[in-house]
Design a protein around this motif. Sequence first.
Motif, PDB file in Angstrom:
ATOM      1  N   HIS A 172      11.761  30.342 -40.167  1.00  0.00           N
ATOM      2  CA  HIS A 172      11.853  31.186 -38.980  1.00  0.00           C
ATOM      3  C   HIS A 172      10.627  32.101 -38.945  1.00  0.00           C
ATOM      4  O   HIS A 172      10.152  32.577 -39.988  1.00  0.00           O
ATOM      5  CB  HIS A 172      13.137  32.019 -39.016  1.00  0.00           C
ATOM      6  CG  HIS A 172      13.456  32.687 -37.718  1.00  0.00           C
ATOM      7  ND1 HIS A 172      12.842  33.855 -37.309  1.00  0.00           N
ATOM      8  CD2 HIS A 172      14.321  32.337 -36.720  1.00  0.00           C
ATOM      9  CE1 HIS A 172      13.326  34.210 -36.123  1.00  0.00           C
ATOM     10  NE2 HIS A 172      14.226  33.301 -35.742  1.00  0.00           N
ATOM     11  N   SER A 225      23.137  20.344 -41.931  1.00  0.00           N
ATOM     12  CA  SER A 225      22.814  19.909 -40.569  1.00  0.00           C
ATOM     13  C   SER A 225      23.289  18.470 -40.413  1.00  0.00           C
ATOM     14  O   SER A 225      23.569  17.791 -41.396  1.00  0.00           O
ATOM     15  CB  SER A 225      21.308  20.006 -40.308  1.00  0.00           C
ATOM     16  OG  SER A 225      20.613  19.092 -41.145  1.00  0.00           O
ATOM     17  N   SER A 229      16.371  16.144 -37.929  1.00  0.00           N
ATOM     18  CA  SER A 229      15.842  16.844 -36.764  1.00  0.00           C
ATOM     19  C   SER A 229      16.673  18.075 -36.415  1.00  0.00           C
ATOM     20  O   SER A 229      16.129  19.105 -36.003  1.00  0.00           O
ATOM     21  CB  SER A 229      15.771  15.898 -35.566  1.00  0.00           C
ATOM     22  OG  SER A 229      17.018  15.285 -35.335  1.00  0.00           O
ATOM     23  N   SER A 230      17.978  17.991 -36.578  1.00  0.00           N
ATOM     24  CA  SER A 230      18.824  19.134 -36.221  1.00  0.00           C
ATOM     25  C   SER A 230      18.691  20.286 -37.210  1.00  0.00           C
ATOM     26  O   SER A 230      19.067  21.419 -36.898  1.00  0.00           O
ATOM     27  CB  SER A 230      20.287  18.712 -36.111  1.00  0.00           C
ATOM     28  OG  SER A 230      20.762  18.204 -37.347  1.00  0.00           O
ATOM     29  N   SER A 233      16.755  23.059 -35.647  1.00  0.00           N
ATOM     30  CA  SER A 233      17.493  23.932 -34.745  1.00  0.00           C
ATOM     31  C   SER A 233      18.201  25.037 -35.517  1.00  0.00           C
ATOM     32  O   SER A 233      18.288  26.183 -35.062  1.00  0.00           O
ATOM     33  CB  SER A 233      18.515  23.118 -33.939  1.00  0.00           C
ATOM     34  OG  SER A 233      17.866  22.161 -33.130  1.00  0.00           O
ATOM     35  N   SER A 236      15.602  27.541 -36.485  1.00  0.00           N
ATOM     36  CA  SER A 236      15.248  28.324 -35.304  1.00  0.00           C
ATOM     37  C   SER A 236      16.281  29.414 -35.027  1.00  0.00           C
ATOM     38  O   SER A 236      15.951  30.493 -34.534  1.00  0.00           O
ATOM     39  CB  SER A 236      15.121  27.408 -34.084  1.00  0.00           C
ATOM     40  OG  SER A 236      14.822  28.132 -32.921  1.00  0.00           O
ATOM     41  N   ALA A 237      17.533  29.118 -35.376  1.00  0.00           N
ATOM     42  CA  ALA A 237      18.601  30.090 -35.164  1.00  0.00           C
ATOM     43  C   ALA A 237      18.710  31.104 -36.296  1.00  0.00           C
ATOM     44  O   ALA A 237      19.612  31.945 -36.282  1.00  0.00           O
ATOM     45  CB  ALA A 237      19.926  29.362 -34.989  1.00  0.00           C
ATOM     46  N   PRO A 253      10.462  23.875 -31.793  1.00  0.00           N
ATOM     47  CA  PRO A 253      11.587  24.704 -31.378  1.00  0.00           C
ATOM     48  C   PRO A 253      11.198  26.180 -31.425  1.00  0.00           C
ATOM     49  O   PRO A 253      10.289  26.562 -32.181  1.00  0.00           O
ATOM     50  CB  PRO A 253      12.676  24.380 -32.412  1.00  0.00           C
ATOM     51  CG  PRO A 253      11.953  23.832 -33.580  1.00  0.00           C
ATOM     52  CD  PRO A 253      10.694  23.208 -33.076  1.00  0.00           C
TER      53      PRO A 253
END
Length: 293
Positions: A172, A225, A229-230, A233, A236-237, A253
């Motif tokens: 992040h 996850s 790829s996920s 995400s 990113s969160a 992302p």
Amino acid sequence: MELRYLRYFVAVARERHFTRAAEALGISQPPLSQQIKRLEEEVGTPLFRRLTRGVELTEAGEAFYEDACKILALSDAALEKARGIARGLNGNLSIGITSSDAFHPKIFALIRQFQVQNMAVQVHQVEANMSSLTTMLAEGELDIAFVRLPCESSKAFELTILDREPMVVALHRDHPLATCDSLALEQLRDTPVVLFPQEVAPGLYDRVHGCCERAGIDVQHALQSSQLSSSLSMVSAGGGFALVPKSMAAISPPNVTYHALSSPELYTDIALCWRRFERSRTVKRFLAMMSEG
């Protein structure tokens, strides 16, 4: 009814003359007249009306001509299709890829090159995890598959390595280490790791899991996850860090930064797999194209 009867009939119908039709067919006129007579006997009605200087189609002949042309066209197309498949020039090619492969430029460059060079081949792409891809390949649902190594199930197939790709760290942007160009895993001991499920890519999972464990990262409480790829995400969160193939840095992302992994060096090989003793000419053409490149 023999196809040669139809070819003789169509030739005469087009030329409206037995002698000219015989010349076009490369045969003499008497045998051609005899074959047309036999055809008319088989059909049960005259197909030509004999004139002083040639012939013309009867009403039945007109209808028969239209269908005969269609039959011959289908016959020629079927023959050419079969020959094309035998030469690998047409047919179908089913290609399996993983979700992480989808971001590697070499893979789609190869697929595109094959499509350009083999326009008559229908190429189908199937995206799934590596376990599913190798199962589909073994059962004949796929012709070839791009996988990431290590992959234990790939040992049942022939394979060629396309590229060796380093794994990178996804963080992040607000992480204290987000400004560093490269990172060692030990620097991330206080950051939760995001891991993809083991069944998605067992061999690669074991390699990533082992490296994290040796670096002192708490893998027992790793975040999960659904796919490689996920995991981005989740990062990113604000869900920790993830190790992903370098080509996945093409995904942007929000809030995610990418960093080279300085220690330990961690790689994944991209390989193309196909069944042993493969006889498909289409697959062989794809392999030949790869080796030429």
